[in-house]
Design a protein around this motif. Structure first.
Motif, mmCIF file in Angstrom:
data_model
loop_
_atom_site.group_PDB
_atom_site.id
_atom_site.type_symbol
_atom_site.label_atom_id
_atom_site.label_comp_id
_atom_site.label_asym_id
_atom_site.label_seq_id
_atom_site.Cartn_x
_atom_site.Cartn_y
_atom_site.Cartn_z
ATOM 1 N N CYS A 97 26.342 54.110 65.881
ATOM 2 C CA CYS A 97 26.314 53.059 64.834
ATOM 3 C C CYS A 97 26.311 51.755 65.273
ATOM 4 O O CYS A 97 25.410 50.716 64.670
ATOM 5 N N ARG A 98 27.032 51.592 66.402
ATOM 6 C CA ARG A 98 27.196 50.022 66.631
ATOM 7 C C ARG A 98 25.792 49.680 67.318
ATOM 8 O O ARG A 98 25.282 48.464 66.965
ATOM 9 N N TRP A 100 23.007 50.918 66.596
ATOM 10 C CA TRP A 100 21.870 51.052 65.394
ATOM 11 C C TRP A 100 21.995 49.504 64.652
ATOM 12 O O TRP A 100 21.433 48.847 64.433
ATOM 13 N N ASN A 101 23.387 49.163 64.416
ATOM 14 C CA ASN A 101 23.707 48.004 63.636
ATOM 15 C C ASN A 101 23.325 46.630 64.528
ATOM 16 O O ASN A 101 22.711 45.964 64.058
ATOM 17 N N ASP A 102 23.398 46.532 65.789
ATOM 18 C CA ASP A 102 23.140 45.541 66.588
ATOM 19 C C ASP A 102 21.561 45.585 66.512
ATOM 20 O O ASP A 102 21.146 44.362 66.339
ATOM 21 N N GLU A 104 19.640 46.346 64.223
ATOM 22 C CA GLU A 104 19.026 45.841 62.846
ATOM 23 C C GLU A 104 19.399 44.429 62.740
ATOM 24 O O GLU A 104 18.397 43.685 62.266
ATOM 25 N N ARG A 105 20.658 43.866 63.305
ATOM 26 C CA ARG A 105 20.770 42.446 63.020
ATOM 27 C C ARG A 105 19.935 41.843 63.861
ATOM 28 O O ARG A 105 19.493 40.828 63.558
ATOM 29 N N HIS A 138 20.092 46.695 53.825
ATOM 30 C CA HIS A 138 21.323 47.282 54.646
ATOM 31 C C HIS A 138 20.902 48.363 55.408
ATOM 32 O O HIS A 138 19.657 49.031 55.185
ATOM 33 N N THR A 139 21.609 48.903 56.303
ATOM 34 C CA THR A 139 21.311 49.868 57.118
ATOM 35 C C THR A 139 21.949 50.958 56.444
ATOM 36 O O THR A 139 22.944 50.790 55.834
ATOM 37 N N CYS A 141 24.154 53.511 58.148
ATOM 38 C CA CYS A 141 24.680 54.144 59.231
ATOM 39 C C CYS A 141 26.233 53.720 58.806
ATOM 40 O O CYS A 141 27.160 53.228 59.327
ATOM 41 N N ALA A 148 24.289 57.181 64.506
ATOM 42 C CA ALA A 148 23.199 56.599 63.910
ATOM 43 C C ALA A 148 22.313 57.768 63.391
ATOM 44 O O ALA A 148 22.056 58.614 64.154
ATOM 45 N N THR A 154 15.880 50.369 56.103
ATOM 46 C CA THR A 154 16.083 48.863 55.592
ATOM 47 C C THR A 154 15.161 48.720 54.785
ATOM 48 O O THR A 154 14.212 48.981 54.433
#
Length: 156
Positions: A97-98, A100-102, A104-105, A138-139, A141, A148, A154
């Protein structure tokens, strides 16, 4: 159909922002009717405009005016950022998830920067950002498993 000239121009801009190398083979991009896109990405109705699969294939809503509407084109910029992220990373068995979120950001930051850089002035940029409405993005995750999901999306 998305022209190879536009695709190369967008990949070059993204590479300049991120430092990611542009691979020799361009991504496979398929434009789909929205209902087909929803089923392919979500398996049900959902608010998706585009998605990049783990193999780098990009699917995008055929209703988007890619190449003529900057907001629509920025959605492709977002997905192309994911393509370059995937091609530049060592093969990962599992995307956390980290990660994935990185990703996305970073994709949202590149999308916003591209819109800013291609807008004729700050007023036009502000209008385009309102149209994009990233606040509702938003994601997915969020299950706290640390893994993820294979098919998340998104808004942009």
């Amino acid at each position: 159909m998305i022209s190879s000239k536009l695709l190369l121009s967008l990949l070059t801009a993204i590479s300049g922002y991120t430092g990611y190398a542009i691979p020799g083979d361009p991504p496979h991009i398929e434009t789909l009717p929205h209902l087909v896109l929803e089923q392919r990405v979500c398996g049900r109705p959902c608010q998706v405009y585009a998605f990049t699969f783990p193999d780098g294939e990009i699917v995008i809503d055929e209703a988007l005016a890619i190449g003529t509407d900057p907001v629509a084109t920025s959605i492709l910029v977002h997905e192309l950022t994911h393509f370059l992220q995937m091609k530049s990373a060592a093969h990962l068995d599992r995307v956390t998830c980290r990660i994935w979120n990185d990703r996305e950001r970073e994709a949202f930051e590149v999308q916003t920067r591209w819109l800013r850089d291609t807008s004729v002035n700050i007023h036009v940029f502000s209008v385009e950002m309102r149209r994009l409405n990233l606040r509702g993005s938003h994601t997915l995750c969020l299950d706290h498993s640390g893994i993820a999901p294979q098919q998340s999306w998104t808004k942009g």
